[in-house]
Design a protein around this motif. Structure first.
Motif, PDB file in Angstrom:
ATOM      1  N   ARG A  30       0.845  -1.199   0.000  1.00 35.78           N
ATOM      2  CA  ARG A  30       0.000   0.000   0.000  1.00 35.78           C
ATOM      3  C   ARG A  30       0.884   1.254   0.000  1.00 35.78           C
ATOM      4  NH1 ARG A  30      -1.122  -1.034   6.204  1.00 35.78           N
ATOM      5  NH2 ARG A  30       0.155   0.637   7.042  1.00 35.78           N
ATOM      6  N   SER A  53       1.201  -8.401   4.305  1.00 40.92           N
ATOM      7  CA  SER A  53      -0.199  -8.758   3.977  1.00 40.92           C
ATOM      8  C   SER A  53      -0.320  -9.399   2.604  1.00 40.92           C
ATOM      9  CB  SER A  53      -1.084  -7.517   3.983  1.00 40.92           C
ATOM     10  OG  SER A  53      -0.589  -6.538   4.834  1.00 40.92           O
ATOM     11  N   TYR A 170      10.522   8.487  15.245  1.00 44.17           N
ATOM     12  CA  TYR A 170      10.591   8.357  13.784  1.00 44.17           C
ATOM     13  C   TYR A 170      11.848   9.055  13.254  1.00 44.17           C
ATOM     14  CZ  TYR A 170       8.863   8.461   8.946  1.00 44.17           C
ATOM     15  OH  TYR A 170       8.708   8.303   7.597  1.00 44.17           O
ATOM     16  N   THR A 205      -0.606   8.799   3.176  1.00 47.90           N
ATOM     17  CA  THR A 205      -0.724   7.333   3.255  1.00 47.90           C
ATOM     18  C   THR A 205      -1.283   6.993   4.633  1.00 47.90           C
ATOM     19  OG1 THR A 205       1.397   6.958   4.326  1.00 47.90           O
ATOM     20  CG2 THR A 205       1.429   7.145   1.919  1.00 47.90           C
TER      21      THR A 205
HETATM   22  N1  LIG Z   1       3.701   8.844   4.807  1.00 46.14           N
HETATM   23  C1  LIG Z   1       4.635   9.747   5.065  1.00 46.14           C
HETATM   24  O1  LIG Z   1       4.344  10.881   5.488  1.00 46.14           O
HETATM   25  C2  LIG Z   1       6.081   9.431   4.792  1.00 46.14           C
HETATM   26  C3  LIG Z   1       6.965  10.496   4.618  1.00 46.14           C
HETATM   27  C4  LIG Z   1       8.306  10.218   4.412  1.00 46.14           C
HETATM   28  C5  LIG Z   1       8.760   8.918   4.357  1.00 46.14           C
HETATM   29  N2  LIG Z   1       7.876   7.892   4.537  1.00 46.14           N
HETATM   30  C6  LIG Z   1       8.405   6.512   4.510  1.00 46.14           C
HETATM   31  O2  LIG Z   1       7.848   5.824   3.398  1.00 46.14           O
HETATM   32  C7  LIG Z   1       7.818   4.417   3.656  1.00 46.14           C
HETATM   33  C8  LIG Z   1       6.441   3.867   3.283  1.00 46.14           C
HETATM   34  O3  LIG Z   1       5.496   4.419   4.165  1.00 46.14           O
HETATM   35  P1  LIG Z   1       4.012   4.785   3.729  1.00 46.14           P
HETATM   36  O4  LIG Z   1       3.826   6.203   4.063  1.00 46.14           O
HETATM   37  O5  LIG Z   1       3.692   4.275   2.385  1.00 46.14           O
HETATM   38  O6  LIG Z   1       3.231   3.975   4.880  1.00 46.14           O
HETATM   39  P2  LIG Z   1       2.160   2.791   4.831  1.00 46.14           P
HETATM   40  O7  LIG Z   1       1.046   3.132   3.907  1.00 46.14           O
HETATM   41  O8  LIG Z   1       1.862   2.519   6.248  1.00 46.14           O
HETATM   42  O9  LIG Z   1       2.982   1.584   4.166  1.00 46.14           O
HETATM   43  C9  LIG Z   1       4.000   0.922   4.868  1.00 46.14           C
HETATM   44  C10 LIG Z   1       4.359  -0.337   4.087  1.00 46.14           C
HETATM   45  O10 LIG Z   1       5.402  -1.018   4.783  1.00 46.14           O
HETATM   46  C11 LIG Z   1       5.011  -2.375   4.972  1.00 46.14           C
HETATM   47  N3  LIG Z   1       5.646  -2.891   6.181  1.00 46.14           N
HETATM   48  C12 LIG Z   1       5.616  -2.371   7.443  1.00 46.14           C
HETATM   49  N4  LIG Z   1       6.301  -3.159   8.277  1.00 46.14           N
HETATM   50  C13 LIG Z   1       6.781  -4.205   7.534  1.00 46.14           C
HETATM   51  C14 LIG Z   1       7.569  -5.355   7.824  1.00 46.14           C
HETATM   52  N5  LIG Z   1       7.992  -5.628   9.075  1.00 46.14           N
HETATM   53  N6  LIG Z   1       7.860  -6.197   6.815  1.00 46.14           N
HETATM   54  C15 LIG Z   1       7.424  -5.957   5.568  1.00 46.14           C
HETATM   55  N7  LIG Z   1       6.686  -4.886   5.224  1.00 46.14           N
HETATM   56  C16 LIG Z   1       6.367  -4.017   6.205  1.00 46.14           C
HETATM   57  C17 LIG Z   1       3.477  -2.328   5.044  1.00 46.14           C
HETATM   58  O11 LIG Z   1       2.888  -3.551   4.630  1.00 46.14           O
HETATM   59  P3  LIG Z   1       2.348  -4.693   5.609  1.00 46.14           P
HETATM   60  O12 LIG Z   1       1.650  -4.033   6.755  1.00 46.14           O
HETATM   61  O13 LIG Z   1       1.470  -5.481   4.704  1.00 46.14           O
HETATM   62  O14 LIG Z   1       3.560  -5.446   6.017  1.00 46.14           O
HETATM   63  C18 LIG Z   1       3.193  -1.283   3.955  1.00 46.14           C
HETATM   64  O15 LIG Z   1       3.224  -1.871   2.685  1.00 46.14           O
HETATM   65  C19 LIG Z   1       8.161   4.249   5.145  1.00 46.14           C
HETATM   66  O16 LIG Z   1       9.494   3.802   5.250  1.00 46.14           O
HETATM   67  C20 LIG Z   1       8.035   5.655   5.716  1.00 46.14           C
HETATM   68  O17 LIG Z   1       8.908   5.871   6.791  1.00 46.14           O
HETATM   69  C21 LIG Z   1       6.542   8.121   4.731  1.00 46.14           C
END
Ligand SMILES: NC(=O)c1ccc[n+]([C@@H]2O[C@H](COP(=O)([O-])OP(=O)(O)OC[C@H]3O[C@@H](n4cnc5c(N)ncnc54)[C@H](OP(=O)(O)O)[C@@H]3O)[C@@H](O)[C@H]2O)c1
Length: 305
Positions: A30, A53, A170, A205
């Motif tokens: 996702r 998932s 974080y 997200t």
């Molecule tokens: N959203 C923001 O504001 C933002 C900003 C800057 C950087 N980021 C970074 O971008 C990345 C993606 O985040 P997102 O915003 O897309 O969040 P998200 O929608 O919560 O997605 C997180 C993803 O990581 C997977 N995940 C989490 N723990 C895992 C594990 N132990 N093993 C395998 N997969 C795992 C989740 O899938 P499952 O639950 O299915 O495992 C999901 O696909 C993260 O590293 C985050 O720190 C996010």
């Protein structure tokens, strides 16, 4: 004839740079990871998708097939060395190579340093977002070295260069991801292996869906988030143009520059961003807030277990 037509269309949209390249994306079920996987598929790449998932991964796999690209989804917890070995073995058995690794899986928690949960939040975030990244990198790197080429993209955050209050756990981990990427890039510099680190600002997200708006770092309460697609485009462009570091949006560089000059200037800019007119001037408050955006999205299915 019809088959020829479809084939030609796929050829037309293929970017020769990515055609048939194998891209492994973690956290692909996702959010940003899903958008990154779809963006590479549109460029003609073949995808290996990892996250915990299985059903959400299968959905992304089918979206990629609809784009006429190949995909293999491998349910994986990146914190488990055995599961990561199985992921890399499955990718190699299916495609025989890995050209791009996008280390994107991760979690994020909001809360002050004095909160009882803080230490636990640091540990859990380190485990998923840093040790997971180290696990996958250590298993993929020997393959890239043997191939003599490849790119590793690590997902950090603007918080990986400048921490905000209430986001300490974080920010600690995102700084670690940034340092890991910096060391890695220099360790592999002698071969044709590239390392990019991406620092996006707040993105729409489910990462912070569980946090109340009032708990968020103050500037986040009125900030307009980036879309996952904005970040995905930046990832594809970073691989293509071999960028070492990408900050999104570009105006966030002002904050990072201020912080590099002096923490006093960095803090001043961070405080100024809590004022909506200043955030608007810097293009960071242009419309719906994170919570307004995210609450209009359907709530994700709970991950089993
Ligand atoms: N959203 C923001 O504001 C933002 C900003 C800057 C950087 N980021 C970074 O971008 C990345 C993606 O985040 P997102 O915003 O897309 O969040 P998200 O929608 O919560 O997605 C997180 C993803 O990581 C997977 N995940 C989490 N723990 C895992 C594990 N132990 N093993 C395998 N997969 C795992 C989740 O899938 P499952 O639950 O299915 O495992 C999901 O696909 C993260 O590293 C985050 O720190 C996010």
């Amino acid at each position: 004839m019809a088959i020829r037509c479809i084939y030609t269309k796929k050829e037309e949209r293929m970017n020769p740079f990515f055609a048939n390249k194998v891209v492994l994306v973690t956290g692909a079920s996702r959010g940003i990871g899903r958008a990154v996987a779809l963006a590479f598929a549109r460029e003609g790449a073949q995808l290996v998708l990892a996250a915990r998932s299985a059903d959400r991964l299968a959905q992304v796999e089918s979206e990629i097939r609809d784009l006429n690209s190949e995909a293999l989804s491998v349910p994986t917890d990146v914190t488990s060395p055995g599961a990561v070995t199985a992921l890399v073995d499955a990718a190699m058995n299916r495609f025989g190579r890995i050209d791009v690794l996008v280390n994107n899986a991760g979690i994020g928690k909001v809360g002050g340093i004095e909160s009882a949960a803080f230490e636990d939040d640091v540990r859990r975030t380190l485990q998923a977002s840093l040790f997971g990244m180290i696990n996958v990198t250590q298993r993929v790197l020997p393959i890239l070295r043997q191939q003599g080429s490849g790119t590793i993209v690590n997902m950090s955050s603007v918080m990986g260069r400048k921490a905000f209050s209430r986001f300490g756990s974080y920010a600690i981990v995102m700084h670690a991801v940034s340092a890991f990427s910096d060391s890695l890039r220099q360790e592999v510099a002698s071969g044709d292996i590239r390392v990019s680190v991406i620092h996006p600002a707040l993105t729409a997200t489910d990462l912070l869906r569980e946090a109340e708006e009032a708990e968020m770092p103050p500037p986040f309460r009125h900030m307009t988030p980036l879309s996952s697609e904005d970040v995905a485009r930046a990832v594809v462009a970073a691989v293509r143009s071999r960028k070492r570091r990408v900050v999104l949006p570009r105006t966030a560089n002002m904050l990072l520059l201020g912080e590099a000059l002096s923490p006093r200037i960095g803090d001043l800019i961070a405080t100024a961003l809590t004022l909506r007119p200043i955030a608007r001037l810097l293009g960071m408050s242009r419309g719906k807030t994170y919570h307004e955006t995210i609450l209009s999205h359907p709530k994700p299915m709970k991950r089993p277990g």
